[in-house]
Write a protein that holds these residues in place. Structure first.
Motif, PDB file in Angstrom:
ATOM      1  N   TYR A   1       0.858  -0.954   0.194  1.00 15.42           N
ATOM      2  CA  TYR A   1      -0.190   0.023   0.038  1.00 15.42           C
ATOM      3  C   TYR A   1       0.715   1.145  -0.155  1.00 15.42           C
ATOM      4  O   TYR A   1       1.950   1.053   0.460  1.00 15.42           O
ATOM      5  CB  TYR A   1      -0.773   0.005   1.220  1.00 15.42           C
ATOM      6  CG  TYR A   1      -1.572  -1.277   1.558  1.00 15.42           C
ATOM      7  CD1 TYR A   1      -1.621  -1.926   2.695  1.00 15.42           C
ATOM      8  CD2 TYR A   1      -2.481  -1.721   0.550  1.00 15.42           C
ATOM      9  CE1 TYR A   1      -2.649  -2.704   3.071  1.00 15.42           C
ATOM     10  CE2 TYR A   1      -3.203  -2.804   0.950  1.00 15.42           C
ATOM     11  CZ  TYR A   1      -3.169  -3.462   2.145  1.00 15.42           C
ATOM     12  OH  TYR A   1      -4.038  -4.480   2.555  1.00 15.42           O
ATOM     13  N   TYR A   2       0.406   2.294  -0.488  1.00 17.63           N
ATOM     14  CA  TYR A   2       0.891   3.829  -0.592  1.00 17.63           C
ATOM     15  C   TYR A   2      -0.255   4.653   0.154  1.00 17.63           C
ATOM     16  O   TYR A   2      -1.178   4.431  -0.299  1.00 17.63           O
ATOM     17  CB  TYR A   2       1.231   4.290  -1.862  1.00 17.63           C
ATOM     18  CG  TYR A   2       1.429   5.731  -1.654  1.00 17.63           C
ATOM     19  CD1 TYR A   2       0.472   6.477  -2.153  1.00 17.63           C
ATOM     20  CD2 TYR A   2       2.615   6.442  -1.502  1.00 17.63           C
ATOM     21  CE1 TYR A   2       0.449   8.057  -1.992  1.00 17.63           C
ATOM     22  CE2 TYR A   2       2.849   7.586  -1.329  1.00 17.63           C
ATOM     23  CZ  TYR A   2       1.565   8.599  -1.655  1.00 17.63           C
ATOM     24  OH  TYR A   2       2.119   9.940  -1.693  1.00 17.63           O
ATOM     25  N   TYR A   3       0.281   5.503   1.086  1.00 18.00           N
ATOM     26  CA  TYR A   3      -0.812   6.526   1.370  1.00 18.00           C
ATOM     27  C   TYR A   3       0.157   7.723   1.683  1.00 18.00           C
ATOM     28  O   TYR A   3       1.082   7.687   1.864  1.00 18.00           O
ATOM     29  CB  TYR A   3      -1.222   6.045   2.913  1.00 18.00           C
ATOM     30  CG  TYR A   3      -2.183   4.795   3.167  1.00 18.00           C
ATOM     31  CD1 TYR A   3      -1.481   3.501   3.543  1.00 18.00           C
ATOM     32  CD2 TYR A   3      -3.482   5.056   2.812  1.00 18.00           C
ATOM     33  CE1 TYR A   3      -2.540   2.515   3.553  1.00 18.00           C
ATOM     34  CE2 TYR A   3      -4.417   3.710   2.821  1.00 18.00           C
ATOM     35  CZ  TYR A   3      -3.528   2.473   3.201  1.00 18.00           C
ATOM     36  OH  TYR A   3      -4.439   1.267   3.485  1.00 18.00           O
ATOM     37  N   VAL A   4      -0.555   8.701   1.223  1.00 19.90           N
ATOM     38  CA  VAL A   4      -0.005  10.134   1.468  1.00 19.90           C
ATOM     39  C   VAL A   4       0.147  10.529   2.950  1.00 19.90           C
ATOM     40  O   VAL A   4      -0.787   9.900   3.531  1.00 19.90           O
ATOM     41  CB  VAL A   4      -1.074  10.925   0.696  1.00 19.90           C
ATOM     42  CG1 VAL A   4      -2.445  11.243   1.312  1.00 19.90           C
ATOM     43  CG2 VAL A   4      -0.183  12.341   0.580  1.00 19.90           C
ATOM     44  N   ASP A   5       1.109  11.131   3.397  1.00 20.71           N
ATOM     45  CA  ASP A   5       1.432  11.305   4.825  1.00 20.71           C
ATOM     46  C   ASP A   5       0.165  11.777   5.516  1.00 20.71           C
ATOM     47  O   ASP A   5      -0.069  11.329   6.652  1.00 20.71           O
ATOM     48  CB  ASP A   5       2.580  12.155   4.978  1.00 20.71           C
ATOM     49  CG  ASP A   5       3.880  11.602   4.698  1.00 20.71           C
ATOM     50  OD1 ASP A   5       4.918  12.546   4.487  1.00 20.71           O
ATOM     51  OD2 ASP A   5       3.871  10.305   4.480  1.00 20.71           O
ATOM     52  N   SER A   6      -0.545  12.746   5.111  1.00 19.88           N
ATOM     53  CA  SER A   6      -1.904  13.249   5.660  1.00 19.88           C
ATOM     54  C   SER A   6      -2.740  12.567   6.035  1.00 19.88           C
ATOM     55  O   SER A   6      -3.715  12.674   6.810  1.00 19.88           O
ATOM     56  CB  SER A   6      -2.182  14.534   4.797  1.00 19.88           C
ATOM     57  OG  SER A   6      -2.916  14.058   3.555  1.00 19.88           O
ATOM     58  N   VAL A   7      -3.103  11.118   5.479  1.00 17.79           N
ATOM     59  CA  VAL A   7      -4.054  10.253   5.700  1.00 17.79           C
ATOM     60  C   VAL A   7      -3.582   8.961   6.308  1.00 17.79           C
ATOM     61  O   VAL A   7      -4.202   7.943   6.988  1.00 17.79           O
ATOM     62  CB  VAL A   7      -4.777   9.728   4.382  1.00 17.79           C
ATOM     63  CG1 VAL A   7      -5.326  10.980   3.654  1.00 17.79           C
ATOM     64  CG2 VAL A   7      -4.102   8.895   3.478  1.00 17.79           C
ATOM     65  N   LYS A   8      -2.082   8.832   6.617  1.00 16.71           N
ATOM     66  CA  LYS A   8      -1.754   7.717   7.319  1.00 16.71           C
ATOM     67  C   LYS A   8      -2.188   7.450   8.639  1.00 16.71           C
ATOM     68  O   LYS A   8      -2.292   8.295   9.367  1.00 16.71           O
ATOM     69  CB  LYS A   8      -0.170   7.763   7.178  1.00 16.71           C
ATOM     70  CG  LYS A   8       0.669   7.493   6.048  1.00 16.71           C
ATOM     71  CD  LYS A   8       2.106   7.607   6.020  1.00 16.71           C
ATOM     72  CE  LYS A   8       2.678   7.441   4.900  1.00 16.71           C
ATOM     73  NZ  LYS A   8       4.162   7.347   4.990  1.00 16.71           N
ATOM     74  N   GLY A   9      -2.673   6.096   9.017  1.00 19.01           N
ATOM     75  CA  GLY A   9      -3.359   5.784  10.234  1.00 19.01           C
ATOM     76  C   GLY A   9      -4.681   6.069  10.300  1.00 19.01           C
ATOM     77  O   GLY A   9      -5.290   5.627  11.080  1.00 19.01           O
TER      78      GLY A   9
END
Length: 118
Positions: free
Chosen positions: A58-66
């Motif tokens: 998976y990849y997530y942009v930092d602002s949505v991680k977690g």
């Protein structure tokens, strides 16, 4: 023929949750990494999350991680985005597409509007 149909958006209060769904053409879905993108008012479209054909890496942009979780159901040609702890800055139109989107000739569906506001 390319087909991408997003749904599940709406108006939600900060801290709330939504689950977005995307129905994709079989030929697009089965062979490719899929992603969710979003476009906030007055901003460029950005990549939010990606998922490989088999559901890994998976990849997530930092602002949505977690807070956000991407998943896919290969039997249904669907990709999902579970969004928790929503913030006003998550507001925008959310789209699904292949990653990179050039694989569909940069075809975009209608998207689904997410508004986070009290």
């Amino acid at each position: 023929q390319v087909q991408l149909v997003e749904s599940g958006g709406g108006l939600v209060q900060p801290g709330g949750s939504l689950k977005l769904s995307c129905a994709a053409s079989g030929s697009i879905f089965s062979r490719n990494v899929m992603g969710w993108y979003r476009q906030a008012p007055g901003k460029q479209r950005e990549l939010v999350a990606t998922i490989t054909r088999l559901g890994g890496t998976y990849y997530y942009v930092d602002s949505v991680k977690g807070r956000f979780t991407i998943s896919r159901d290969n039997a249904k040609n669907n990709v999902y985005l579970q969004m928790n702890s929503l913030k006003p800055e998550d507001t925008g139109v959310y789209y699904c597409n292949t990653f990179p989107s050039s694989l569909t000739g940069n075809y975009w569906g209608q998207g689904t509007q997410v508004t986070v506001s009290s």
